[in-house]
Enzyme design. Structure first.
Site, PDB file in Angstrom:
ATOM      1  CG  HIS A 126      11.945  69.977 -17.522  1.00 41.25           C
ATOM      2  ND1 HIS A 126      11.724  68.625 -17.635  1.00 41.25           N
ATOM      3  CD2 HIS A 126      13.242  70.154 -17.902  1.00 41.25           C
ATOM      4  CE1 HIS A 126      12.825  68.010 -18.029  1.00 41.25           C
ATOM      5  NE2 HIS A 126      13.769  68.910 -18.208  1.00 41.25           N
ATOM      6  CG  HIS A 175      13.143  69.452 -13.416  1.00 44.54           C
ATOM      7  ND1 HIS A 175      12.696  68.195 -13.714  1.00 44.54           N
ATOM      8  CD2 HIS A 175      14.057  69.749 -14.385  1.00 44.54           C
ATOM      9  CE1 HIS A 175      13.313  67.742 -14.777  1.00 44.54           C
ATOM     10  NE2 HIS A 175      14.127  68.656 -15.206  1.00 44.54           N
ATOM     11  CG  HIS A 192      17.102  70.914 -21.904  1.00 42.11           C
ATOM     12  ND1 HIS A 192      18.083  70.864 -20.938  1.00 42.11           N
ATOM     13  CD2 HIS A 192      16.016  70.324 -21.332  1.00 42.11           C
ATOM     14  CE1 HIS A 192      17.613  70.278 -19.846  1.00 42.11           C
ATOM     15  NE2 HIS A 192      16.350  69.938 -20.050  1.00 42.11           N
ATOM     16  CG  HIS A 230      19.163  63.535 -16.260  1.00 38.13           C
ATOM     17  ND1 HIS A 230      20.310  63.992 -16.863  1.00 38.13           N
ATOM     18  CD2 HIS A 230      18.154  63.983 -17.032  1.00 38.13           C
ATOM     19  CE1 HIS A 230      19.997  64.685 -17.943  1.00 38.13           C
ATOM     20  NE2 HIS A 230      18.695  64.692 -18.080  1.00 38.13           N
ATOM     21  CE1 TYR A 270      19.099  67.521 -21.618  1.00 38.29           C
ATOM     22  CE2 TYR A 270      21.218  66.608 -20.985  1.00 38.29           C
ATOM     23  CZ  TYR A 270      20.050  67.264 -20.657  1.00 38.29           C
ATOM     24  OH  TYR A 270      19.846  67.684 -19.367  1.00 38.29           O
ATOM     25  CD  GLU A 324      15.950  66.038 -20.570  1.00 35.25           C
ATOM     26  OE1 GLU A 324      15.489  67.099 -20.105  1.00 35.25           O
ATOM     27  OE2 GLU A 324      16.606  65.239 -19.893  1.00 35.25           O
TER      28      GLU A 324
END
Lengths: 119, 314
Positions: B150, B206, B220, B252, B261, B271
């Site tokens: 993503h 996502h 990112h 997260h 990160y 990431e």
């Protein structure tokens, strides 16, 4: 300057003294380490630390006294005007002499007010 | 069926050799092509299309464009109509404009980010093949990321001036491209200002995310790893290679992902993202994070928002 240093570190690299005029922090900076890395390695915080690749621009500093050598830096942040004004990114710059620096980034990000979570 | 998944991102780099050392040596991608302009094309081992990353030599860091793959060629025409009906101009570009791809539809998101839809990209195949395959290939370097998972785009957010490109992108992605909202962050005195969104077309939390910031940018792109162990090993490999790590391995709250990160040598944030989080479905209730708990949403363990999360991007 607090002191004049021209001694060699363990690798034989010359070590210079960097003074941050905003905070009064003084730290040793070997000639083969970027100013930002040298600052962080000794636990100082005066220059905002970001991507360490010359891309994001948050570690912008003005060289008030002394000489630096810089690797390529994003033209988004370091253009002709900044070059004329002796403004560089600390993550891409190596001390060539003792230095006096002031923070020049538009965001002194650690102190920024945030009214809407992220901004 | 419309959009299937993220297809590729095109990043600008200041030093191509250093960039290849990072994406090939540290992340374990393979070079699968180059063109006359000096762009380099790369894929991860578990991907089957020819590339998921284009590196372009430039004097500044950041993202040139992002592209998503649709299932059928006819989806391109249908979605073009939907995007134009929404009020956004679309340019159809012929096959080969996106190297190794068929025709594509090009437009800008409300936030300004350049966005492509395409239906066909040259096939390369997974590194383990498709006949009695091994679970992973032995000959990879570095973290051996599986696939581009993503991207997170920074969108201008300035409520006092009435600017909220996060909200505009959310509305556009939902109405024109049929993306679903998995999670959102709501801020402001009344908690009614969308400041971030995680949206999907696949079955993961996502395929794209939007977070509010001072100006449009690239936050990112994330590469998938299987497990928490793989995340730790990836962090070790980054440390061995002196990669600049922004946030060491942690979880997260939003998406439940296991994350690191870090930055490529030009300062573009990457990431590594492990865990599928949860099964995201069109009828799943939307998850909302409040401004008070925003820190835990982003970095679940410390619960503290680090300034670099929104102020450091390219």
């Amino acid at each position: 300057m607090a002191r004049e240093t021209r001694q060699a570190d363990n690798d034989g690299a010359q070590v210079f003294t960097v003074e941050l005029l905003d905070t009064g922090e003084v730290f040793a900076c070997p000639e083969d380490q970027t100013v930002l890395k040298a600052m962080l390695a000794l636990g100082h915080k005066g220059i905002p630390s970001g991507c360490h690749g010359g891309g994001c621009g948050v570690c912008m500093v003005k060289v008030e006294r002394g000489e630096v050598r810089s690797l390529p830096m994003s033209a988004e942040h370091i253009g002709p005007q900044q070059r004329r004004d002796n403004i560089v990114l600390a993550c891409r710059s190596f001390a060539q002499s003792d230095l006096q620096l002031s923070v020049a980034g538009k965001m002194k990000m650690n102190m920024k007010p945030r009214r809407y979570g992220f901004v | 069926m419309g959009v299937m998944r993220i297809g590729h991102v095109n990043l600008r780099v200041l030093d191509m050799d250093a960039a290849l050392g990072h994406y090939i040596g540290v992340l374990g991608m393979s070079k699968t092509g180059e063109d006359e302009a000096g762009n380099i094309y790369l894929k991860a081992w578990d991907e089957w299309d020819r590339y998921s990353l284009i590196l372009s030599p430039s004097d500044r860091a950041g993202m040139n464009h992002i592209a998503y793959k649709v299932e059928h060629d006819s989806d391109l025409d249908a979605l073009r109509q939907r995007v134009e009906d929404y009020g956004i101009a679309v340019e159809e570009v012929p096959a080969g404009t996106l190297q190794y791809c068929g025709r594509a539809m090009k437009f800008n998101l409300p936030s300004g980010h350049e966005f492509y839809l395409y239906a066909q990209k040259e096939f390369a195949g997974k590194a383990v093949g498709v006949t009695n395959p091994d679970p992973w290939p032995q000959n990879r370097t570095g973290a051996a990321v599986h696939w581009l998972d993503h991207a997170l785009l920074i969108c201008e957010l300035n409520p006092e001036k009435g600017i909220n490109k996060v909200a505009e992108n959310m509305d556009f992605m939902k109405k024109a491209l049929d993306f679903y909202l998995a999670e959102q962050v709501m801020v402001g005195p009344d908690g009614d200002i969308p400041a971030a969104a995680w949206m999907f077309r696949s079955s993961t939390p996502h395929d794209i995310a939007f977070v509010g910031g001072e100006k449009m940018g690239f936050h990112h792109c994330a590469f998938f790893l299987d497990s928490w162990d793989d995340v730790l090993k990836a962090a070790d490999i980054m440390a061995m290679n002196k990669v600049r790590i922004d946030v060491t391995p942690q979880r997260h709250g939003i998406t439940r992902g296991y994350t690191i990160y870090f930055f490529d040598p030009s300062g573009n944030r990457n990431e590594t993202f492990a865990g599928l989080g949860y099964l995201a479905q069109p009828d799943m209730p939307v998850i909302t994070w409040t401004e008070q708990e925003l820190g835990r949403g982003i970095f679940y363990h410390t619960g503290e928002l680090v300034p670099s999360f929104t102020d450091v991007y390219t």
